[in-house]
Design a protein around this motif. Structure first.
Motif, short mmCIF file in Angstrom:
data_model
loop_
_atom_site.label_atom_id
_atom_site.label_comp_id
_atom_site.label_asym_id
_atom_site.label_seq_id
_atom_site.Cartn_x
_atom_site.Cartn_y
_atom_site.Cartn_z
N VAL A 7 0.84 -1.20 0.00
CA VAL A 7 0.00 0.00 0.00
C VAL A 7 0.88 1.26 0.00
O VAL A 7 0.61 2.21 -0.74
CB VAL A 7 -0.97 -0.01 1.20
CG1 VAL A 7 -1.68 1.33 1.34
CG2 VAL A 7 -1.97 -1.14 1.07
N MET A 8 1.94 1.25 0.81
CA MET A 8 2.86 2.41 0.85
C MET A 8 3.50 2.62 -0.51
O MET A 8 3.61 3.77 -0.98
CB MET A 8 3.93 2.20 1.92
CG MET A 8 3.41 2.31 3.34
SD MET A 8 4.61 1.81 4.60
CE MET A 8 6.02 2.80 4.24
N GLU A 9 3.94 1.53 -1.15
CA GLU A 9 4.55 1.66 -2.48
C GLU A 9 3.54 2.18 -3.49
O GLU A 9 3.88 3.00 -4.35
CB GLU A 9 5.12 0.31 -2.93
CG GLU A 9 6.37 -0.09 -2.18
CD GLU A 9 6.86 -1.47 -2.56
OE1 GLU A 9 6.11 -2.23 -3.21
OE2 GLU A 9 8.00 -1.80 -2.19
N ALA A 10 2.31 1.71 -3.39
CA ALA A 10 1.26 2.20 -4.30
C ALA A 10 0.98 3.68 -4.08
O ALA A 10 0.82 4.44 -5.04
CB ALA A 10 -0.01 1.37 -4.12
N LEU A 11 0.94 4.11 -2.83
CA LEU A 11 0.72 5.53 -2.53
C LEU A 11 1.86 6.39 -3.04
O LEU A 11 1.64 7.48 -3.58
CB LEU A 11 0.50 5.74 -1.03
CG LEU A 11 -0.81 5.21 -0.47
CD1 LEU A 11 -0.83 5.33 1.05
CD2 LEU A 11 -2.00 5.94 -1.10
N ALA B 24 3.73 5.64 -5.58
CA ALA B 24 3.58 5.66 -7.04
C ALA B 24 2.46 6.62 -7.46
O ALA B 24 2.59 7.34 -8.45
CB ALA B 24 3.33 4.25 -7.56
N LEU B 25 1.36 6.63 -6.72
CA LEU B 25 0.28 7.55 -7.05
C LEU B 25 0.70 9.01 -6.85
O LEU B 25 0.28 9.90 -7.61
CB LEU B 25 -0.97 7.24 -6.23
CG LEU B 25 -1.67 5.93 -6.61
CD1 LEU B 25 -2.80 5.62 -5.64
CD2 LEU B 25 -2.16 5.96 -8.05
N ALA B 26 1.55 9.26 -5.87
CA ALA B 26 2.11 10.61 -5.71
C ALA B 26 2.97 10.96 -6.92
O ALA B 26 2.94 12.10 -7.41
CB ALA B 26 2.93 10.71 -4.43
N GLY B 27 3.72 9.97 -7.43
CA GLY B 27 4.50 10.17 -8.65
C GLY B 27 3.62 10.50 -9.84
O GLY B 27 3.94 11.38 -10.64
#
Length: 185
Positions: A107-111, A113-116
């Motif tokens: 979830v942290m990695e996805a967040l 990536a979404l910030a990116g």
């Protein structure tokens, strides 16, 4: 020991590294163009320095083109770096969390990536009007009569690179969330 290795593989595995595919092929092609551009830029800089020092004849416009080229090269290579999992991240935070909560790590990695995605969409939207204006007006940089070069290619690379980076981060976010929930054996 084996549990730590397995958990590390969850954290260390690039979320979007899943074979090729047309998008990854295009992103890698842009990165390859950037790499060739770096090599050519180095040759021109060496030629300029040699021309200045040996023949008192510098190559006009090298500083201007190289200054714009650095930004263009970065935008050519960002999407490939994202897809390969080579973007900088805060391992000091992710590793301890991954040992206890692998799902939270995804979830942290996805967040992240979404910030990116948000950052590169913002860059794309900010760069688009200047790119369109450069297209319409034939904008250039340099000194008229001495050295000029159109700004459109450099501006277009920023827009294209930001678009590719946003898509790469979107792929990385999806890959993080959809990653196999079981640890490798």
């Amino acid at each position: 020991m084996s549990d730590e290795t397995n958990l590390d593989s969850v954290v260390d595995a690039p979320p979007a590294r899943r074979g090729g595919g047309p998008f990854a092929l295009a992103a890698n092609a842009l990165a390859a163009i950037g790499t060739v551009w770096i090599f050519l830029m180095m040759l021109v800089i060496v030629a300029d320095v040699a021309g200045r020092n040996l023949f008192d004849a510098p190559i006009t416009g090298v500083a201007e083109v190289c200054a714009r080229s650095v930004v263009a090269i970065v935008f050519l290579q960002i999407a490939s770096a994202v897809l390969a999992g080579r973007m900088t991240r805060a391992d000091f935070l992710i590793r301890p969390v991954s040992r206890r909560f692998p799902g939270l790590t995804r979830v942290m990695e996805a967040l992240f990536a979404l910030a990116g995605v948000a950052v590169y969409v913002a860059i794309l939207l900010a760069a688009w009007p200047d790119t369109a204006e450069a297209w319409r007006s034939g904008e250039y940089f340099g000194v008229q009569g001495v050295f000029t070069i159109p700004t459109l290619p450099f501006r277009a690379i920023i827009v294209i690179g930001a678009g590719f980076a946003a898509l790469a981060y979107l792929i990385a976010a999806a890959a993080s969330l959809l990653r196999d929930r079981t640890l490798p054996a």
